[in-house]
Design a protein around this motif. Structure first.
Motif, PDB file in Angstrom:
ATOM      1  N   ALA A  85       0.825  -1.208   0.000  1.00 16.06           N
ATOM      2  CA  ALA A  85       0.000   0.000   0.000  1.00 16.06           C
ATOM      3  C   ALA A  85       0.857   1.255   0.000  1.00 16.06           C
ATOM      4  CB  ALA A  85      -0.937  -0.007   1.211  1.00 16.06           C
ATOM      5  N   VAL A  86       1.958   1.217   0.721  1.00 18.44           N
ATOM      6  CA  VAL A  86       2.863   2.374   0.741  1.00 18.44           C
ATOM      7  C   VAL A  86       3.407   2.632  -0.653  1.00 18.44           C
ATOM      8  CG1 VAL A  86       5.058   3.214   1.647  1.00 18.44           C
ATOM      9  CG2 VAL A  86       3.434   2.100   3.173  1.00 18.44           C
ATOM     10  N   GLN A  87       3.718   1.557  -1.385  1.00 17.52           N
ATOM     11  CA  GLN A  87       4.215   1.727  -2.754  1.00 17.52           C
ATOM     12  C   GLN A  87       3.118   2.270  -3.673  1.00 17.52           C
ATOM     13  OE1 GLN A  87       5.708  -2.085  -3.934  1.00 17.52           O
ATOM     14  NE2 GLN A  87       7.436  -2.053  -2.513  1.00 17.52           N
ATOM     15  N   GLN A  88       1.881   1.734  -3.550  1.00 17.38           N
ATOM     16  CA  GLN A  88       0.802   2.186  -4.425  1.00 17.38           C
ATOM     17  C   GLN A  88       0.368   3.611  -4.120  1.00 17.38           C
ATOM     18  OE1 GLN A  88      -2.475  -0.529  -4.828  1.00 17.38           O
ATOM     19  NE2 GLN A  88      -1.179  -2.297  -4.461  1.00 17.38           N
ATOM     20  N   GLN A  89       0.526   4.030  -2.909  1.00 18.44           N
ATOM     21  CA  GLN A  89       0.120   5.385  -2.541  1.00 18.44           C
ATOM     22  C   GLN A  89       0.916   6.421  -3.305  1.00 18.44           C
ATOM     23  OE1 GLN A  89       0.134   6.009   1.647  1.00 18.44           O
ATOM     24  NE2 GLN A  89      -0.408   8.172   1.524  1.00 18.44           N
ATOM     25  N   SER A  90       2.109   6.114  -3.619  1.00 20.09           N
ATOM     26  CA  SER A  90       2.961   7.062  -4.346  1.00 20.09           C
ATOM     27  C   SER A  90       2.702   7.036  -5.843  1.00 20.09           C
ATOM     28  CB  SER A  90       4.439   6.750  -4.061  1.00 20.09           C
ATOM     29  OG  SER A  90       4.730   5.418  -4.481  1.00 20.09           O
ATOM     30  N   VAL A  91       2.232   5.891  -6.385  1.00 20.84           N
ATOM     31  CA  VAL A  91       1.993   5.782  -7.832  1.00 20.84           C
ATOM     32  C   VAL A  91       0.609   5.171  -8.060  1.00 20.84           C
ATOM     33  CG1 VAL A  91       2.877   4.960 -10.040  1.00 20.84           C
ATOM     34  CG2 VAL A  91       4.467   5.406  -8.148  1.00 20.84           C
ATOM     35  N   PRO A  92      -0.536   5.917  -7.966  1.00 20.54           N
ATOM     36  CA  PRO A  92      -1.860   5.370  -8.283  1.00 20.54           C
ATOM     37  C   PRO A  92      -2.006   5.180  -9.790  1.00 20.54           C
ATOM     38  CG  PRO A  92      -2.038   7.702  -7.773  1.00 20.54           C
ATOM     39  CD  PRO A  92      -0.606   7.312  -7.496  1.00 20.54           C
ATOM     40  N   ILE A  93      -2.719   4.146 -10.208  1.00 19.83           N
ATOM     41  CA  ILE A  93      -2.834   3.770 -11.613  1.00 19.83           C
ATOM     42  C   ILE A  93      -4.300   3.765 -12.000  1.00 19.83           C
ATOM     43  CG2 ILE A  93      -2.349   1.976 -13.323  1.00 19.83           C
ATOM     44  CD1 ILE A  93      -0.135   1.009 -11.443  1.00 19.83           C
ATOM     45  N   SER A  94      -4.638   4.303 -13.181  1.00 21.03           N
ATOM     46  CA  SER A  94      -6.005   4.332 -13.691  1.00 21.03           C
ATOM     47  C   SER A  94      -6.150   3.352 -14.845  1.00 21.03           C
ATOM     48  CB  SER A  94      -6.372   5.742 -14.168  1.00 21.03           C
ATOM     49  OG  SER A  94      -7.618   5.740 -14.811  1.00 21.03           O
ATOM     50  N   GLU A  95      -7.278   2.621 -14.853  1.00 21.85           N
ATOM     51  CA  GLU A  95      -7.524   1.680 -15.938  1.00 21.85           C
ATOM     52  C   GLU A  95      -8.168   2.347 -17.148  1.00 21.85           C
ATOM     53  OE1 GLU A  95      -8.438   1.140 -12.835  1.00 21.85           O
ATOM     54  OE2 GLU A  95      -7.228  -0.583 -12.210  1.00 21.85           O
ATOM     55  N   ALA A  96      -8.618   3.619 -17.035  1.00 17.99           N
ATOM     56  CA  ALA A  96      -9.287   4.311 -18.128  1.00 17.99           C
ATOM     57  C   ALA A  96      -8.297   5.212 -18.858  1.00 17.99           C
ATOM     58  CB  ALA A  96     -10.452   5.141 -17.596  1.00 17.99           C
ATOM     59  N   ARG A  97      -8.510   5.299 -20.163  1.00 18.13           N
ATOM     60  CA  ARG A  97      -7.681   6.202 -20.970  1.00 18.13           C
ATOM     61  C   ARG A  97      -8.500   6.677 -22.172  1.00 18.13           C
ATOM     62  NH1 ARG A  97      -5.344   3.214 -25.291  1.00 18.13           N
ATOM     63  NH2 ARG A  97      -5.655   0.951 -25.057  1.00 18.13           N
ATOM     64  N   ILE A  98      -8.159   7.859 -22.680  1.00 20.28           N
ATOM     65  CA  ILE A  98      -8.873   8.440 -23.822  1.00 20.28           C
ATOM     66  C   ILE A  98      -8.333   7.814 -25.104  1.00 20.28           C
ATOM     67  CG2 ILE A  98      -9.417  10.552 -25.054  1.00 20.28           C
ATOM     68  CD1 ILE A  98      -8.996  12.076 -22.463  1.00 20.28           C
ATOM     69  N   ILE A  99      -9.233   7.297 -25.942  1.00 22.54           N
ATOM     70  CA  ILE A  99      -8.807   6.720 -27.225  1.00 22.54           C
ATOM     71  C   ILE A  99      -9.258   7.575 -28.410  1.00 22.54           C
ATOM     72  CG2 ILE A  99      -8.740   4.353 -26.361  1.00 22.54           C
ATOM     73  CD1 ILE A  99     -11.475   3.913 -27.590  1.00 22.54           C
ATOM     74  N   SER A 100     -10.317   8.399 -28.221  1.00 21.49           N
ATOM     75  CA  SER A 100     -10.783   9.272 -29.301  1.00 21.49           C
ATOM     76  C   SER A 100     -11.177  10.613 -28.709  1.00 21.49           C
ATOM     77  CB  SER A 100     -11.984   8.658 -30.037  1.00 21.49           C
ATOM     78  OG  SER A 100     -11.633   7.460 -30.676  1.00 21.49           O
ATOM     79  N   PRO A 101     -10.273  11.573 -28.680  1.00 16.00           N
ATOM     80  CA  PRO A 101     -10.641  12.892 -28.173  1.00 16.00           C
ATOM     81  C   PRO A 101     -11.665  13.555 -29.086  1.00 16.00           C
ATOM     82  CG  PRO A 101      -8.455  12.933 -29.151  1.00 16.00           C
ATOM     83  CD  PRO A 101      -8.860  11.504 -29.123  1.00 16.00           C
ATOM     84  N   ALA A 102     -12.504  14.396 -28.510  1.00 19.76           N
ATOM     85  CA  ALA A 102     -13.552  15.065 -29.274  1.00 19.76           C
ATOM     86  C   ALA A 102     -12.953  16.140 -30.159  1.00 19.76           C
ATOM     87  CB  ALA A 102     -14.579  15.679 -28.324  1.00 19.76           C
ATOM     88  N   ILE A 103     -13.501  16.264 -31.357  1.00 20.68           N
ATOM     89  CA  ILE A 103     -13.096  17.320 -32.295  1.00 20.68           C
ATOM     90  C   ILE A 103     -14.315  18.175 -32.613  1.00 20.68           C
ATOM     91  CG2 ILE A 103     -11.229  15.952 -33.280  1.00 20.68           C
ATOM     92  CD1 ILE A 103     -13.070  15.303 -35.620  1.00 20.68           C
ATOM     93  N   ARG A 104     -14.076  19.319 -33.217  1.00 21.27           N
ATOM     94  CA  ARG A 104     -15.155  20.260 -33.525  1.00 21.27           C
ATOM     95  C   ARG A 104     -16.111  19.635 -34.540  1.00 21.27           C
ATOM     96  NH1 ARG A 104     -16.718  24.283 -37.095  1.00 21.27           N
ATOM     97  NH2 ARG A 104     -17.452  26.224 -36.112  1.00 21.27           N
ATOM     98  N   PRO A 105     -17.420  19.496 -34.204  1.00 21.95           N
ATOM     99  CA  PRO A 105     -18.372  18.920 -35.168  1.00 21.95           C
ATOM    100  C   PRO A 105     -18.565  19.850 -36.355  1.00 21.95           C
ATOM    101  CG  PRO A 105     -19.525  19.727 -33.226  1.00 21.95           C
ATOM    102  CD  PRO A 105     -18.058  19.820 -32.922  1.00 21.95           C
TER     103      PRO A 105
END
Length: 759
Positions: A418-438
């Motif tokens: 837990a001490v190790q993870q507290q310093s480096v939290p990891i997210s399972e989500a990431r952006i694959i298609s950022p929004a562009i101007r319609p």
């Protein structure tokens, strides 16, 4: 136009097939829309107008979309296993993350980051049109709040609008979540989508960091508690061993257990030695009972003295036997040999006695040792049982100590992770298609608006048409008469109005087209319309009633036909007068009798001053004098007479005198047309069954309710039992084409115009 009963299809009829049922259902729908075409058209046009108004007045909106993915792969940088536990990414997990994206926590972060509370698109009131109108009226009346909204209120208002314009949905069965946002500014829509995705990832990282930090604090407290518990459990094990004198020799065995095994082994050996000594002693005692032991026993005893003595004994025995044979048994030498043999026998016996004493001593020693070991074993067993009871408690204490130590070690390891993870939290989500101007607007779309407008208009127009049809509750077609009332529909008489077209008799019909020969019919001429306009549709319907009466086998040669209706003003008197004029004009012997004693409309028209039938029944005037002739016609008429002060008109109709009058008329006329009172308001018609041969029931088209008609016929059983048929009167021929095509104006003009028939 005489109707016949419809054939009832059997179970194998084509009409019962599924495809036929579907076709009939579609046919009914089309029929409803056709019959209610005006109102359905108005509703549909209104819906279309509202849709187009919405399209041209609604500001354009733009929708930007972006995508994030919930990565199934678990990134493990510093640990083999997550402290919080790794949950497999399944359908529920992805849907949960989608709901997190919709949460107010993430939305409020976007509102604050982009300062949407100050944006005019979001800073306006969240109320609908009605709410804004009420607020405006309140402001004009001075009831508006003087206090400016707080920062929190403005953020909440912006958040409500933000949530209404944001869309979050999972893409099929994948791990991809689509984020959309609709705004009037395309650049703003794309910026909000990307900010929302970043806010979600930041919220996820922060949530994991906070959870890991809380887990670390909790683990630290828990480790301290477990350390104390493990130490106390181990001390409890040592104290218990010392108290109960339990010593472990290694390998998990106690001293008592080892001692028990050793004593038991020694006891087994001692018992074997005792049994062996006893066997030797018993054997030697048996041998001692013999005169001389045999060689096998002496050898078994392993005594050299006995062996030597026995050898000497045997040698003397041989010599004694030989000398006894040579010298005789009483020879001195033989006797000496016997004395020597006896001496040797005593010596062997004495020697064996010594050996027996030795064996007895050995047996006693072995027996004593066995008893000692048995006593020792009993003592050890007793002590072992006591130790066993204590050992049960000892094992429980040792188990508690081992469990506490294992928990302490496990939590210590998790704390380090837990001490190790507290310093480096990891997210399972990431952006694959950022929004562009319609590049194009998302709403309103003309195709969608038209599609929804057409669909909604069609559905609403059909619904209104269906409800109007269902709530109509009147008779409009011949099939309705047959299906609802179960009587034949004799005719459909069109409505006569002051604007009803007629042919001018002063114009030559062969010289002018139909359209130029039409004038209007005065109201007073309606009673003989069928005669004045013999080629009209109205005259044709009256002829249908006359033919139905002629073809009815239930009637006598002198026909008494009563015309009645459910309610007043349904046109029964007009049809009765026209039927009478038509028969008279054709040369028939006919009389029209006004038996509507409560409201004698025909009498007021033709003979308002005559005493009529009332006078004939009362005897104040002869029947022939009561009959009047209609001017310009061969029709005779029997008016009702003065009925204003007669409260019991039904008694007059039910009297024998009135029936006698009708019987007299039967002898003079072929047709007796009787105008009766309506069925529903009064009971007079129920008293006419003794002189009426058949009834014709007049129903006003599209006005009289079916339930009222059914109730009237049910109460007047004499009418329903002898009913010739039903006439639908006052038919709107222009609207009838929507209900029955062959009764409409278009059908009539197409097929009957060449016969000279009018509308």
């Amino acid at each position: 136009m005489l109707q016949i009963n419809k054939r009832t299809p059997d179970s194998n009829d084509v009409a019962h097939r599924p495809e036929t049922i579907v076709f009939d259902g579609l046919k009914n729908i089309v029929g409803i829309l056709n019959r209610q075409r005006p109102i359905a058209t108005v509703v549909f046009v209104c819906c279309l107008a509202l849709g187009l108004l919405y399209y041209f007045t609604t500001p354009a909106s733009y929708t930007a979309t972006g995508s994030i993915v919930i990565d199934k792969r678990k990134l493990q940088l510093f640990q083999k296993e997550s402290v919080l536990g790794d949950v497999d990414v399944d359908t529920a997990t992805v849907q949960t993350e989608a709901e997190v994206l919709k949460s107010d926590n993430v939305g409020l972060a976007v509102v604050r980051k982009l300062q949407l509370a100050d944006d005019p698109e979001f800073a306006g009131s969240s109320k609908g049109p009605v709410g804004r109108l009420i607020a405006f009226i309140g402001g004009l009346a001075g009831f508006s709040s003087l206090e400016a909204p707080s920062e929190s209120d403005r953020e909440n208002s912006a958040l409500l609008k933000f949530n209404g314009l944001r869309t979050v949905s999972r893409l099929g069965l994948t791990y991809v979540i689509d984020i959309g946002f609709t705004s009037r500014d395309p650049d703003k829509a794309a910026r909000i989508v990307n900010t929302l995705a970043d806010a979600y990832i930041d919220d996820q990282l922060n949530a994991k960091y906070q959870a890991t930090r809380r887990a670390s604090v909790w683990l630290q407290q828990r480790i301290s508690e477990l350390r104390t518990q493990a130490t106390a459990a181990e001390h409890a094990v040592l104290d218990f061993k010392e108290k109960h004198n339990i010593v472990d020799t290694g390998g998990g065995r106690l001293i008592n257990e080892q001692e028990l095994v050793e004593v038991n082994s020694q006891l087994i050996l001692a018992r074997a030695a005792t049994d062996e000594a006893k066997a030797r002693l018993d054997r030697i005692n048996t041998v001692m009972k013999q005169n001389i032991a045999d060689a096998s026993i002496t050898d078994a005893l392993k005594s050299e003295v006995i062996i030597k003595l026995r050898g000497q004994y045997l040698e003397l025995a041989q010599r004694e036997a030989m000398w006894a044979k040579l010298y005789g048994e009483n020879h001195l030498a033989t006797i000496n040999l016997r004395s020597q043999m006896e001496e040797l026998r005593r010596s062997i016996k004495d020697e064996m006695g010594k050996i027996a004493e030795s064996y007895k001593s050995d047996y006693e020693i072995a027996l004593t040792r066995q008893k000692s070991l048995e006593a020792n074993l009993a003592s050890v067993v007793n002590q072992s049982q006591t130790t066993g009871q204590a050992q049960i408690q000892l094992r429980e204490l040792e188990s508690n100590a081992e469990t506490s130590r294992a928990l302490y070690d496990s939590f210590l390891q998790r704390y380090m992770e837990a001490v190790q993870q507290q310093s480096v939290p990891i997210s399972e989500a990431r952006i694959i298609s950022p929004a562009i101007r319609p590049s194009s607007k998302s709403a309103p779309k003309l195709s969608t608006v038209l599609l929804l407008t057409f669909a909604g208009g069609a559905f609403l127009s059909f619904g209104v048409a269906y409800l109007r049809e269902a709530w109509d509750g009147t008779l409009r077609t011949t099939s309705q008469v047959e299906d609802m009332l179960h009587f034949n529909c004799l005719a459909m008489a069109p409505i006569l109005t002051p604007a009803t077209p007629r042919l001018d008799s002063n114009i030559d019909e062969a010289k002018v087209p139909n359209g130029d020969r039409k004038t209007t019919v005065p109201v007073e001429d309606w009673l003989r319309y069928a005669v004045d306009f013999p080629f009209s549709r109205y005259a044709e319907s009256i002829r249908s009633v006359k033919i139905a009466a002629d073809l009815s086998g239930a009637l006598k040669s002198h026909k008494v036909i009563g015309l009645t209706s459910t309610l007043p003003n349904e046109g029964k008197s007009t049809i009765a007068a026209n039927l009478s004029h038509l028969i008279a004009d054709a040369g028939g012997s006919v009389i029209l009798v006004d038996a509507d004693l409560r409201s004698p409309s025909l009498s007021r028209r033709y003979a308002p001053e005559s005493q009529g039938a009332i006078g004939a029944v009362m005897g104040s005037i002869a029947l022939d004098d009561a009959i009047v002739s209609i001017p310009f016609s061969t029709l005779h008429f029997l008016p009702a007479g003065a009925t204003a002060k007669l409260p019991h008109t039904n008694e007059i109709l039910a009297s024998a005198a009135f029936k006698k009058c009708i019987d007299v008329l039967r002898t003079k006329y072929d047709y007796i047309i009787v105008d009766l009172s309506p069925v529903a308001p009064i009971v007079d018609v129920r008293a006419t069954g003794h002189f009426i041969d058949t009834y014709v029931y007049i129903v006003e088209w599209g006005k009289t309710k079916i339930e009222v008609i059914e109730r009237g016929l049910a109460e007047a059983s004499n009418v329903s039992d002898r009913l010739l048929g039903v006439v639908l009167n006052k038919v709107d021929t222009s609207a009838q084409s929507r209900y029955e095509l062959y009764h409409g104006n278009k059908f009539h003009k197409k097929y009957y115009a060449k016969y000279g028939y009018m509308e």
